[in-house]
Design an enzyme around this catalytic site. Sequence first.
Site, PDB file in Angstrom:
ATOM      1  N   GLY A  95     -47.277  18.155  18.634  1.00  0.00           N
ATOM      2  CA  GLY A  95     -47.921  18.777  17.475  1.00  0.00           C
ATOM      3  C   GLY A  95     -49.370  19.105  17.802  1.00  0.00           C
TER       4      GLY A  95
ATOM      5  N   GLU B 257     -41.642   9.858  17.353  1.00  0.00           N
ATOM      6  CA  GLU B 257     -42.053   8.491  17.733  1.00  0.00           C
ATOM      7  C   GLU B 257     -40.867   7.630  18.132  1.00  0.00           C
TER       8      GLU B 257
ATOM      9  N   THR C  62     -43.518  14.446  25.381  1.00  0.00           N
ATOM     10  CA  THR C  62     -42.149  14.956  25.424  1.00  0.00           C
ATOM     11  C   THR C  62     -42.055  16.284  26.177  1.00  0.00           C
TER      12      THR C  62
HETATM   13  C1  LIG Z   1     -46.152  15.248   3.898  1.00  0.00           C
HETATM   14  C2  LIG Z   1     -46.373  14.701   5.223  1.00  0.00           C
HETATM   15  C3  LIG Z   1     -46.504  13.224   5.161  1.00  0.00           C
HETATM   16  C4  LIG Z   1     -46.982  12.771   6.479  1.00  0.00           C
HETATM   17  C5  LIG Z   1     -47.603  11.476   6.349  1.00  0.00           C
HETATM   18  C6  LIG Z   1     -48.493  11.215   7.498  1.00  0.00           C
HETATM   19  C7  LIG Z   1     -48.263   9.901   8.085  1.00  0.00           C
HETATM   20  C8  LIG Z   1     -47.222   9.954   9.206  1.00  0.00           C
HETATM   21  C9  LIG Z   1     -47.578   9.059  10.280  1.00  0.00           C
HETATM   22  C10 LIG Z   1     -47.789   9.499  11.475  1.00  0.00           C
HETATM   23  C11 LIG Z   1     -47.571  10.890  11.889  1.00  0.00           C
HETATM   24  C12 LIG Z   1     -47.388  10.966  13.320  1.00  0.00           C
HETATM   25  C13 LIG Z   1     -46.928  12.285  13.712  1.00  0.00           C
HETATM   26  C14 LIG Z   1     -45.768  12.117  14.622  1.00  0.00           C
HETATM   27  C15 LIG Z   1     -45.909  12.984  15.795  1.00  0.00           C
HETATM   28  C16 LIG Z   1     -44.917  12.603  16.797  1.00  0.00           C
HETATM   29  C17 LIG Z   1     -45.294  12.195  17.970  1.00  0.00           C
HETATM   30  C18 LIG Z   1     -44.294  11.807  19.009  1.00  0.00           C
HETATM   31  O1  LIG Z   1     -43.114  11.840  18.809  1.00  0.00           O
HETATM   32  S1  LIG Z   1     -44.949  11.299  20.485  1.00  0.00           S
HETATM   33  C19 LIG Z   1     -43.594  10.972  21.536  1.00  0.00           C
HETATM   34  C20 LIG Z   1     -42.859   9.745  21.137  1.00  0.00           C
HETATM   35  N1  LIG Z   1     -41.874   9.427  22.122  1.00  0.00           N
HETATM   36  C21 LIG Z   1     -41.127   8.365  22.073  1.00  0.00           C
HETATM   37  O2  LIG Z   1     -41.220   7.600  21.139  1.00  0.00           O
HETATM   38  C22 LIG Z   1     -40.246   8.140  23.232  1.00  0.00           C
HETATM   39  C23 LIG Z   1     -39.238   7.050  22.998  1.00  0.00           C
HETATM   40  N2  LIG Z   1     -39.008   6.291  24.229  1.00  0.00           N
HETATM   41  C24 LIG Z   1     -39.728   5.168  24.551  1.00  0.00           C
HETATM   42  O3  LIG Z   1     -40.608   4.759  23.817  1.00  0.00           O
HETATM   43  C25 LIG Z   1     -39.404   4.384  25.757  1.00  0.00           C
HETATM   44  O4  LIG Z   1     -39.256   5.086  26.874  1.00  0.00           O
HETATM   45  C26 LIG Z   1     -38.221   3.426  25.540  1.00  0.00           C
HETATM   46  C27 LIG Z   1     -36.931   4.130  25.146  1.00  0.00           C
HETATM   47  C28 LIG Z   1     -38.650   2.501  24.410  1.00  0.00           C
HETATM   48  C29 LIG Z   1     -37.982   2.545  26.783  1.00  0.00           C
HETATM   49  O5  LIG Z   1     -37.348   3.194  27.756  1.00  0.00           O
HETATM   50  P1  LIG Z   1     -37.081   2.471  29.180  1.00  0.00           P
HETATM   51  O6  LIG Z   1     -36.075   1.403  29.069  1.00  0.00           O
HETATM   52  O7  LIG Z   1     -36.910   3.538  30.173  1.00  0.00           O
HETATM   53  O8  LIG Z   1     -38.430   1.753  29.327  1.00  0.00           O
HETATM   54  P2  LIG Z   1     -39.269   1.324  30.502  1.00  0.00           P
HETATM   55  O9  LIG Z   1     -40.403   2.228  30.576  1.00  0.00           O
HETATM   56  O10 LIG Z   1     -38.441   1.163  31.745  1.00  0.00           O
HETATM   57  O11 LIG Z   1     -39.716  -0.144  30.015  1.00  0.00           O
HETATM   58  C30 LIG Z   1     -38.766  -1.149  29.811  1.00  0.00           C
HETATM   59  C31 LIG Z   1     -39.441  -2.389  29.278  1.00  0.00           C
HETATM   60  O12 LIG Z   1     -40.596  -2.060  28.505  1.00  0.00           O
HETATM   61  C32 LIG Z   1     -40.416  -2.469  27.156  1.00  0.00           C
HETATM   62  N3  LIG Z   1     -41.074  -1.498  26.293  1.00  0.00           N
HETATM   63  C33 LIG Z   1     -40.699  -0.236  26.049  1.00  0.00           C
HETATM   64  N4  LIG Z   1     -41.566   0.322  25.201  1.00  0.00           N
HETATM   65  C34 LIG Z   1     -42.511  -0.594  24.936  1.00  0.00           C
HETATM   66  C35 LIG Z   1     -43.669  -0.588  24.110  1.00  0.00           C
HETATM   67  N5  LIG Z   1     -44.008   0.475  23.383  1.00  0.00           N
HETATM   68  N6  LIG Z   1     -44.403  -1.702  24.067  1.00  0.00           N
HETATM   69  C36 LIG Z   1     -44.072  -2.799  24.756  1.00  0.00           C
HETATM   70  N7  LIG Z   1     -42.964  -2.863  25.552  1.00  0.00           N
HETATM   71  C37 LIG Z   1     -42.210  -1.772  25.634  1.00  0.00           C
HETATM   72  C38 LIG Z   1     -38.935  -2.475  27.000  1.00  0.00           C
HETATM   73  O13 LIG Z   1     -38.541  -3.269  25.900  1.00  0.00           O
HETATM   74  C39 LIG Z   1     -38.508  -3.044  28.320  1.00  0.00           C
HETATM   75  O14 LIG Z   1     -38.802  -4.426  28.303  1.00  0.00           O
HETATM   76  P3  LIG Z   1     -37.921  -5.422  29.177  1.00  0.00           P
HETATM   77  O15 LIG Z   1     -36.511  -5.282  28.663  1.00  0.00           O
HETATM   78  O16 LIG Z   1     -38.051  -4.997  30.594  1.00  0.00           O
HETATM   79  O17 LIG Z   1     -38.501  -6.753  28.861  1.00  0.00           O
HETATM   80  C1  LIG Z   2     -41.462  17.015  14.141  1.00  0.00           C
HETATM   81  C2  LIG Z   2     -41.590  16.451  15.519  1.00  0.00           C
HETATM   82  C3  LIG Z   2     -42.858  16.207  16.037  1.00  0.00           C
HETATM   83  C4  LIG Z   2     -43.001  15.730  17.336  1.00  0.00           C
HETATM   84  N1  LIG Z   2     -44.243  15.549  17.849  1.00  0.00           N
HETATM   85  C5  LIG Z   2     -44.388  15.149  19.139  1.00  0.00           C
HETATM   86  C6  LIG Z   2     -45.695  15.008  19.710  1.00  0.00           C
HETATM   87  O1  LIG Z   2     -46.715  15.217  19.053  1.00  0.00           O
HETATM   88  N2  LIG Z   2     -45.800  14.652  21.003  1.00  0.00           N
HETATM   89  C7  LIG Z   2     -44.709  14.404  21.779  1.00  0.00           C
HETATM   90  O2  LIG Z   2     -44.871  14.080  22.950  1.00  0.00           O
HETATM   91  N3  LIG Z   2     -43.457  14.508  21.251  1.00  0.00           N
HETATM   92  C8  LIG Z   2     -43.274  14.878  19.970  1.00  0.00           C
HETATM   93  N4  LIG Z   2     -42.019  14.994  19.424  1.00  0.00           N
HETATM   94  C9  LIG Z   2     -40.856  14.716  20.261  1.00  0.00           C
HETATM   95  C10 LIG Z   2     -40.144  13.434  19.885  1.00  0.00           C
HETATM   96  O3  LIG Z   2     -40.907  12.320  20.221  1.00  0.00           O
HETATM   97  C11 LIG Z   2     -38.788  13.379  20.575  1.00  0.00           C
HETATM   98  O4  LIG Z   2     -38.018  14.454  20.090  1.00  0.00           O
HETATM   99  C12 LIG Z   2     -38.121  12.058  20.312  1.00  0.00           C
HETATM  100  O5  LIG Z   2     -38.740  11.043  21.055  1.00  0.00           O
HETATM  101  C13 LIG Z   2     -36.604  12.090  20.629  1.00  0.00           C
HETATM  102  O6  LIG Z   2     -36.389  12.447  21.934  1.00  0.00           O
HETATM  103  P1  LIG Z   2     -35.363  13.603  22.337  1.00  0.00           P
HETATM  104  O7  LIG Z   2     -35.718  14.818  21.590  1.00  0.00           O
HETATM  105  O8  LIG Z   2     -35.358  13.640  23.812  1.00  0.00           O
HETATM  106  O9  LIG Z   2     -33.960  13.106  21.826  1.00  0.00           O
HETATM  107  P2  LIG Z   2     -32.679  12.727  22.719  1.00  0.00           P
HETATM  108  O10 LIG Z   2     -33.005  11.500  23.466  1.00  0.00           O
HETATM  109  O11 LIG Z   2     -32.253  13.893  23.513  1.00  0.00           O
HETATM  110  O12 LIG Z   2     -31.666  12.420  21.574  1.00  0.00           O
HETATM  111  C14 LIG Z   2     -30.459  13.155  21.334  1.00  0.00           C
HETATM  112  C15 LIG Z   2     -29.343  12.169  20.929  1.00  0.00           C
HETATM  113  O13 LIG Z   2     -29.020  11.328  22.029  1.00  0.00           O
HETATM  114  C16 LIG Z   2     -29.019   9.973  21.611  1.00  0.00           C
HETATM  115  N5  LIG Z   2     -29.477   9.143  22.747  1.00  0.00           N
HETATM  116  C17 LIG Z   2     -30.471   9.419  23.636  1.00  0.00           C
HETATM  117  N6  LIG Z   2     -30.611   8.419  24.521  1.00  0.00           N
HETATM  118  C18 LIG Z   2     -29.714   7.475  24.194  1.00  0.00           C
HETATM  119  C19 LIG Z   2     -29.379   6.195  24.728  1.00  0.00           C
HETATM  120  N7  LIG Z   2     -30.026   5.678  25.758  1.00  0.00           N
HETATM  121  N8  LIG Z   2     -28.399   5.505  24.129  1.00  0.00           N
HETATM  122  C20 LIG Z   2     -27.742   5.998  23.060  1.00  0.00           C
HETATM  123  N9  LIG Z   2     -28.030   7.204  22.504  1.00  0.00           N
HETATM  124  C21 LIG Z   2     -28.995   7.932  23.062  1.00  0.00           C
HETATM  125  C22 LIG Z   2     -29.977   9.910  20.446  1.00  0.00           C
HETATM  126  O14 LIG Z   2     -29.663   8.820  19.592  1.00  0.00           O
HETATM  127  C23 LIG Z   2     -29.744  11.258  19.778  1.00  0.00           C
HETATM  128  O15 LIG Z   2     -28.639  11.130  18.899  1.00  0.00           O
HETATM  129  C24 LIG Z   2     -41.852  15.467  18.127  1.00  0.00           C
HETATM  130  C25 LIG Z   2     -40.566  15.688  17.584  1.00  0.00           C
HETATM  131  C26 LIG Z   2     -40.436  16.172  16.302  1.00  0.00           C
HETATM  132  C27 LIG Z   2     -39.064  16.422  15.755  1.00  0.00           C
END
Ligand SMILES: CCCCCCCC/C=C\CCCCC/C=C/C(=O)SCCNC(=O)CCNC(=O)[C@H](O)C(C)(C)COP(=O)(O)OP(=O)(O)OC[C@H]1O[C@@H](n2cnc3c(N)ncnc32)[C@H](O)[C@@H]1OP(=O)(O)O
Ligand SMILES: Cc1cc2nc3c(=O)[nH]c(=O)nc-3n(C[C@H](O)[C@H](O)[C@H](O)COP(=O)(O)OP(=O)(O)OC[C@H]3O[C@@H](n4cnc5c(N)ncnc54)[C@H](O)[C@@H]3O)c2cc1C
Length: 609
Positions: free
Chosen positions: A122, A369, A83
């Site tokens: 993180g 995620e 991100t």
């Molecule tokens: C007390 C504490 C208790 C804690 C307990 C511990 C346990 C907790 C567990 C875990 C802790 C983890 C800690 C979390 C830390 C956080 C980390 C993060 O956040 S990392 C960053 C995460 N970011 C995202 O998730 C980004 C979200 N966006 C996307 O995933 C993608 O971009 C998308 C929105 C899904 C897709 O965007 P887009 O349309 O642009 O996709 P394209 O790249 O063009 O691809 C389109 C085609 O690909 C298919 N697709 C998309 N994703 C996938 C995938 N993952 N696998 C397979 N296929 C995928 C999509 O469907 C499209 O398909 P078609 O329509 O073309 O067929």
């Molecule tokens: C506690 C925490 C830990 C994290 N850890 C990590 C990490 O370890 N590594 C890492 O890489 N990232 C990490 N992240 C980032 C996290 O993965 C992103 O914040 C998350 O994927 C959401 O993306 P964004 O912040 O760009 O939200 P945005 O996409 O900007 O979302 C803002 C609003 O826009 C809306 N929106 C966005 N796109 C669309 C669409 N296409 N259609 C309709 N509505 C839409 C959403 O629903 C939301 O309401 C962490 C975030 C948090 C809060």
Amino acid sequence: MTRKELFKNTLRKSVHAWKLINELPLSDDESLMLRHFMDQPGFLDLHWRMFVPAIKGQGTEEQKQKWLPLANKMQIIGCYAQTELGHGSNVQGLETTATFDPQTDQFILHSPTQTSSKWWPGGLGKVSTHAVIYARLITDGKDHGVHGFIVQLRNMDDHSPLPGITIGDIGVKFGNGAYNSMDNGFLMFDKFCIPRDQMLMRLSKVTREGKYVPSDVPRQLMYGTMVSVRQTIVSNASIAMARAVCIATRYSAVRRQFGSQNGGIETQVIDYKTQQNRLFPLLASAYAFRFVGEWLKWLYTDVTQRLEASDFATLPEAHACTAGLKSMTTSATSDGIEECRKLCGGHGYLWCSGLPELFAVYVPACTYEGDNVVLQLQVARFLMKTVSQLGSGKAPAGTTAYMGRAKHLLQCRSSIRKAEDWLNPAMVLETFEARALRMAVSCANNLSKFENQEQGFSELLADLVEAAIAHCQLIVVSKFIVKLEGEIKGKGVKNQLKNLCYIYALHLIHKHLGDFLSTNSITSEQASLANHQLRSLYTQVRPNAVALVDAFDYTDHYLGSVLGRYDGNVYPKLFEEALKDPLNDTVVPDGYHEYIRPLIKQHLRSARL
Ligand SMILES: CCCCCCCC/C=C\CCCCC/C=C/C(=O)SCCNC(=O)CCNC(=O)[C@H](O)C(C)(C)COP(=O)(O)OP(=O)(O)OC[C@H]1O[C@@H](n2cnc3c(N)ncnc32)[C@H](O)[C@@H]1OP(=O)(O)O
Ligand SMILES: Cc1cc2nc3c(=O)[nH]c(=O)nc-3n(C[C@H](O)[C@H](O)[C@H](O)COP(=O)(O)OP(=O)(O)OC[C@H]3O[C@@H](n4cnc5c(N)ncnc54)[C@H](O)[C@@H]3O)c2cc1C
């Protein structure tokens, strides 16, 4: 603790946990348990759940041989830096560049704009020595889209950032303690060079000459780490929901309010139907999410084995299921924790109820995620594709198999005649299938009215999310029913689980009645029979409610809640907690002489005038 103390204490706990894992030693499953008992977000989460899996999933054999032994012994500490300040959901919109320089056989990592700064990862801010960085790959002036790279961030001797790297913590997050134990960080590259062999090259490659060799497998495999974590988040939702429900159920059995007859004892609040109607569906959800989490783990293992054998057929379904269920269960759990706070009345708002901290630490699961709405839209795309292929000869499989019975499900009428019919699994299932299919088909029909499909999709986003949620709820209900069909030891246990299964299903009907009625999946008479049955189920669950939360086997220490104590000794312990507050160290507070006394004196003076 101050932020610095909290952060340092989490380092201490993490390192101690790692020591125990090695010394005892603990298996992988036991180590996960230890993580839960440690109960604080910290750098180990990202190292083990994202950095190591990203290398395993996207690295070549040589890369795995080089990096995994170091990571497995924690001689390097890694995080997952995807991100950026400007883009999180839109992964394809990331701006960090990795430009190949054939002269030096290196990639030059650069952050061209402020919005391209990595922001949120993180473990990045203060701890990690390394990261998997996602950046746009550029060779010979051509942009090949986002790829992963292993990057060393800090000097291994003194932990200072390497030249060309600016790095730090992004600041305090929601809640007092909560996620502030974690050093979510920012990172900027200023033309920072890494060797070519640090691009993760299992999927696509860059040769010594700078030629880009695209992947011959779906490029979405690059997103595999997210799929893996989304799967674990579903089981984790059950754990968090169970924790809140355990507190609220035990306290609801202790708390009495109104209903005293002739000066007798008052009513336990758990006996109010309103309390049961809010609490028991959450209890049922905790069990439901556990079962669907077990099934999702199986699905994930299955797809992983298939991918290893170059079978990519079930990847779209695995993506849709992990994305949709992550979204649905975390939204329900966040709302559920807040509902449990309210179920505990005023005392639920006290820190020592354990619920405010649980909410604060849990609620970002709706965002990390993948934002929950963005993820449901992925499910919606998958559903629209499946609906468009109906009748093409390609039979829908797995969780969309029910769509293969579209002809029947689109015209069938529910045969529920009496309240007890709602305890028939086939009838319940068909109701959920009809609703999910009809909502998906209705979206597809509306989409087809647009000339431009993408424009139509944008216009119908809200309906599409609802259709996706309906599909996910069907999955949860169906997996609960499947669980009941399997072996469950103890007839009594099975009966209790059956009650919970129907409470889960019927409360969803009640909550989403508009969907069920507008799709003609049920009539209003059948809806009121469902409500009638729901009330009867609450009565059956009531005597076992405390036992059903005791079954989660959470210790008082883990629950961290005065209200959820196993012995129910709530009131004396609330006093004990209150007396521990630093404000109670003195009878007259600090600030009295400075602010309160002058105020009162002034009031007395003006009163005399
Ligand atoms: C007390 C504490 C208790 C804690 C307990 C511990 C346990 C907790 C567990 C875990 C802790 C983890 C800690 C979390 C830390 C956080 C980390 C993060 O956040 S990392 C960053 C995460 N970011 C995202 O998730 C980004 C979200 N966006 C996307 O995933 C993608 O971009 C998308 C929105 C899904 C897709 O965007 P887009 O349309 O642009 O996709 P394209 O790249 O063009 O691809 C389109 C085609 O690909 C298919 N697709 C998309 N994703 C996938 C995938 N993952 N696998 C397979 N296929 C995928 C999509 O469907 C499209 O398909 P078609 O329509 O073309 O067929
Ligand atoms: C506690 C925490 C830990 C994290 N850890 C990590 C990490 O370890 N590594 C890492 O890489 N990232 C990490 N992240 C980032 C996290 O993965 C992103 O914040 C998350 O994927 C959401 O993306 P964004 O912040 O760009 O939200 P945005 O996409 O900007 O979302 C803002 C609003 O826009 C809306 N929106 C966005 N796109 C669309 C669409 N296409 N259609 C309709 N509505 C839409 C959403 O629903 C939301 O309401 C962490 C975030 C948090 C809060």
